[in-house]
Design a protein around this motif. Structure first.
Motif, PDB file in Angstrom:
ATOM      1  N   UNK A 256       1.295  -1.057  -0.422  1.00 45.70           N
ATOM      2  CA  UNK A 256       0.363  -0.213   0.516  1.00 45.70           C
ATOM      3  C   UNK A 256       0.443   1.198  -0.075  1.00 45.70           C
ATOM      4  N   UNK A 257       0.671   2.943  -0.955  1.00 40.18           N
ATOM      5  CA  UNK A 257       1.519   3.697  -1.169  1.00 40.18           C
ATOM      6  C   UNK A 257      -0.052   4.667   0.188  1.00 40.18           C
ATOM      7  N   UNK A 258       0.945   5.416   1.049  1.00 45.26           N
ATOM      8  CA  UNK A 258       0.440   6.197   2.037  1.00 45.26           C
ATOM      9  C   UNK A 258       0.856   7.915   2.534  1.00 45.26           C
ATOM     10  N   UNK A 259       0.061   8.423   2.706  1.00 41.33           N
ATOM     11  CA  UNK A 259       0.672   9.994   3.153  1.00 41.33           C
ATOM     12  C   UNK A 259       1.442   9.535   4.872  1.00 41.33           C
ATOM     13  N   UNK A 333       9.827   4.831  -5.890  1.00 40.17           N
ATOM     14  CA  UNK A 333       9.691   3.206  -6.495  1.00 40.17           C
ATOM     15  C   UNK A 333       8.586   3.378  -7.289  1.00 40.17           C
ATOM     16  N   UNK A 334       9.091   1.886  -8.376  1.00 41.76           N
ATOM     17  CA  UNK A 334       7.833   2.750  -9.141  1.00 41.76           C
ATOM     18  C   UNK A 334       6.866   1.540  -8.731  1.00 41.76           C
ATOM     19  N   UNK A 335       5.327   1.882  -8.924  1.00 45.25           N
ATOM     20  CA  UNK A 335       4.363   1.228  -8.772  1.00 45.25           C
ATOM     21  C   UNK A 335       4.036  -0.719 -10.497  1.00 45.25           C
ATOM     22  N   UNK A 363      -0.291   7.921  -8.764  1.00 47.71           N
ATOM     23  CA  UNK A 363      -1.268   7.654  -9.001  1.00 47.71           C
ATOM     24  C   UNK A 363      -2.156   6.603  -9.286  1.00 47.71           C
ATOM     25  N   UNK A 364      -1.457   5.668 -10.496  1.00 51.87           N
ATOM     26  CA  UNK A 364      -1.595   4.225 -11.552  1.00 51.87           C
ATOM     27  C   UNK A 364      -2.316   3.680  -9.557  1.00 51.87           C
ATOM     28  N   UNK A 365      -1.445   4.244  -9.262  1.00 54.08           N
ATOM     29  CA  UNK A 365      -1.579   2.858  -7.771  1.00 54.08           C
ATOM     30  C   UNK A 365      -3.043   2.303  -7.055  1.00 54.08           C
ATOM     31  N   UNK A 366      -3.321   3.838  -7.218  1.00 56.83           N
ATOM     32  CA  UNK A 366      -5.199   3.663  -6.677  1.00 56.83           C
ATOM     33  C   UNK A 366      -5.866   4.006  -8.297  1.00 56.83           C
ATOM     34  N   UNK A 367      -5.063   4.388  -9.564  1.00 51.82           N
ATOM     35  CA  UNK A 367      -6.642   4.736 -10.311  1.00 51.82           C
ATOM     36  C   UNK A 367      -6.572   3.103 -11.776  1.00 51.82           C
ATOM     37  N   UNK A 372      -1.937  -2.712 -15.883  1.00 43.60           N
ATOM     38  CA  UNK A 372      -2.087  -2.263 -17.070  1.00 43.60           C
ATOM     39  C   UNK A 372      -1.022  -0.296 -17.199  1.00 43.60           C
ATOM     40  N   UNK A 373      -0.752  -0.388 -15.707  1.00 44.47           N
ATOM     41  CA  UNK A 373      -0.142   0.006 -15.097  1.00 44.47           C
ATOM     42  C   UNK A 373       1.001   0.982 -15.771  1.00 44.47           C
ATOM     43  N   UNK A 374       1.966  -0.620 -16.113  1.00 50.40           N
ATOM     44  CA  UNK A 374       3.388  -0.180 -17.163  1.00 50.40           C
ATOM     45  C   UNK A 374       2.837   0.883 -18.516  1.00 50.40           C
ATOM     46  N   UNK A 375       2.044  -0.026 -18.959  1.00 49.33           N
ATOM     47  CA  UNK A 375       1.534   0.341 -20.175  1.00 49.33           C
ATOM     48  C   UNK A 375       0.858   1.480 -20.300  1.00 49.33           C
ATOM     49  N   UNK A 376       0.244   2.247 -19.462  1.00 49.76           N
ATOM     50  CA  UNK A 376      -0.560   3.212 -19.166  1.00 49.76           C
ATOM     51  C   UNK A 376       0.730   4.984 -18.584  1.00 49.76           C
ATOM     52  N   UNK A 377       1.742   4.100 -18.039  1.00 47.53           N
ATOM     53  CA  UNK A 377       2.977   4.442 -17.654  1.00 47.53           C
ATOM     54  C   UNK A 377       3.801   5.356 -19.119  1.00 47.53           C
TER      55      UNK A 377
END
Length: 536
Positions: A256-259, A333-335, A363-367, A372-377
């Motif tokens: 998980x990614x958190x603030x 760190x890449x998601x 933002x790809x982690x949540x969206x 599909x993350x690498x393709x979106x990147x």
């Protein structure tokens, strides 16, 4: 610090209408020293209004959501990355110091819920440390005159590797146990389905005091809020300052990614006092990982591959172009696992040589789902390249709407970690020039309209001038005619006057002759009378 009493000013945590974690000033309407059964207190906000805005909002809230008004701080400067409270929209919001502007001494503070960033003066920013909140909790408990675990008190219950919020119903007599009721959600509300259990006292502790922490390092033990539960975890990666990747339980993979606003350091409740746990690296989850690295180089420890996924060559090259001031930052760190050969193609592109990039794509982690993350990147990399070429080849007849659209696109890429400072700077300069161009064109249109209006006035004046000249010629002609008539009349007048004078002279002569004849006549008559009267 003033005690909490009825009619005193306090601060109340408000979690409604999209507002989360903000504290608003209010006037306490009830006395905290009333019956033990009453844990709810009435407050009247001083900056929040009812929906119809007719009066100040009044609510009944749990006493645990109330804190004293903090004293004025010492005015010290805040470092970047420090968690602070900023006065925003009538309340105090928890945020992160992003930057201090040296020219005016203001601070840029980012908020996580809702996401936003704003500029504040020093007097609008406060730092609430651990000691201040411990004092506040102590003064509140002392003023209430209650046990730390009295009936109705909000507490935390150990739940495997986590702490779950609950409320004390009562203490079991002659036993070190409590009857508790679990919270249903993050707002600590209860319902008929809320679970009631008997818990051993070692598994119960008071609600944790809040305080700000500058930043966390890799392998730091932390507690992360997930829903309403604070789970124990380990920092496995730093996406960027103030945002972290965390793993839970025995796993070494960040899940998980958190603030920073959702993280707190672990603390121990012993002998009725909160003790800050020494800041040590996790031994169970891996060996110590040194964050310090030389420019473009990362120091590895034996357990590093289990902790942080290594970026591709492209991202390494991007990372090697960061400023020297970032030489001690943690690897991004890449998601996603970057496997596509397109990264090397992008690496050779001229645009990424001119504008080196180090996107984090967090933002790809949540969206976006992981598949599909690498393709979106990759799509974003292509989008950045296309936008750059579009900006570079832009013609002078570009419209403001086109520039605004381009600016919005670069801004969206900035959310994923792209460095768009130079493109945005150029777009802003072009927008400023377009603004000046529009003002000049508007001024010229105004002058053209004024010229046309004046031309119309001139044509009208020319017509009037011609008509006036025609009339003047006509008048002059009439004047000449009148002058001729006048001259003729003068001659007639002079001739008449001469005739009159001649007539007058003749009349005078006639009258003179008549007078002479009269005298002669009188003489004749006198002589006649003399003769008649003469004696014989």
């Amino acid at each position: 610090m003033q005690p909490i009493t009825k009619d005193c000013e306090v601060e109340v945590s408000y979690d409604k209408n999209g507002v989360k974690g903000a504290w608003y000033r209010a006037i306490l309407g009830d006395s905290p020293t009333k019956s033990q059964q009453h844990k709810l207190l009435r407050v009247r906000y001083t900056t929040l209004l009812k929906e119809d805005r007719s009066s100040h909002l009044t609510e009944i809230v749990d006493h645990s959501l109330i804190r004293p008004v903090p004293p004025k701080d010492d005015g010290a400067e805040f470092e970047e990355g420090l968690v602070v409270d900023a006065y925003y929209k009538g309340g105090w919001w928890s945020g992160l110091v992003v930057k201090r502007k040296e020219e005016d001494g203001t601070y840029l503070v980012s908020f996580d819920s809702p996401p936003d960033i704003n500029q504040f003066e020093r007097k609008q920013v406060l730092n609430f440390g651990l000691i201040l909140f411990v004092i506040c909790v102590y003064m509140s408990l002392k003023e209430l005159g209650k046990s730390v675990f009295s009936s109705g008190t909000m507490v935390e219950l150990r739940w495997s590797f986590a702490w779950r919020p609950a409320m004390i119903i009562k203490e079991v007599e002659n036993e070190e146990k409590f009857i508790v009721k679990y919270c249903d959600d993050t707002s600590c509300r209860f319902s008929e389905r809320s679970k009631i259990s008997v818990i051993d006292s070692p598994e119960v502790r008071p609600r944790r005091p809040l305080f700000s922490v500058g930043e966390y390092e890799l392998l730091d033990r932390v507690e992360v809020v997930v829903g309403s539960v604070w789970s124990e975890g380990v920092v496995r990666g730093i996406v960027f300052k103030g945002r972290y990747m965390v793993s839970f339980g025995k796993t070494k993979v960040a899940s998980v990614q958190v603030s920073c606003s959702d993280i707190r350091p672990p603390m121990e409740w012993e002998d009725g006092i909160w003790h800050k746990r020494p800041k040590t690296k996790s031994k169970f989850f891996g060996k110590y990982y040194s964050r310090k690295r030389k420019r473009g180089h990362v120091q590895h420890k034996s357990d590093l591959n289990d902790t942080v996924r290594t970026p591709t060559t492209l991202v390494k090259n991007f990372a090697s172009n960061v400023e020297d001031t970032q030489a001690t930052d943690t690897m991004r760190v890449l998601p996603f696992a970057n496997k596509s050969p397109l990264w090397k193609i992008y690496e050779t592109m001229e645009v990424f040589k001119k504008l080196p990039q180090s996107p984090h794509f967090s933002p790809l982690i949540e969206s976006t789902s992981e598949d599909f993350r690498e393709g979106s990147a990759l799509g974003m990399m292509a989008t950045f390249s296309g936008l750059f070429e579009k900006l570079k080849d832009m013609e002078s007849d570009v419209t403001i709407s086109q520039l605004d659209s381009l600016k919005d696109s670069f801004t969206k890429l900035e959310e994923h970690g792209f460095d768009v400072t130079r493109p945005l700077s150029r777009i802003n300069k072009l927008l400023a020039l377009k603004g000046r161009q529009l003002k000049i064109l508007e001024g010229r249109r105004g002058l053209d309209k004024e010229r046309m209006d004046e031309s119309s006035i001139r044509r009208k004046a020319e017509l009037e001038f011609g008509e006036t000249e025609r009339k003047m010629v006509e008048v002059k002609r009439k004047i000449l005619e009148l002058q001729r008539q006048e001259a003729a009349l003068k001659e007639q007048k002079e001739a008449a006057e001469e005739q009159k004078d001649q007539a007058c002279r003749k009349i005078w002569k006639v009258e003179s002759c008549a007078r002479d004849l009269g005298v002669k006549l009188e003489d004749v008559e006198f002589d006649f009378e003399t003769i008649l009267s003469a004696p014989w």
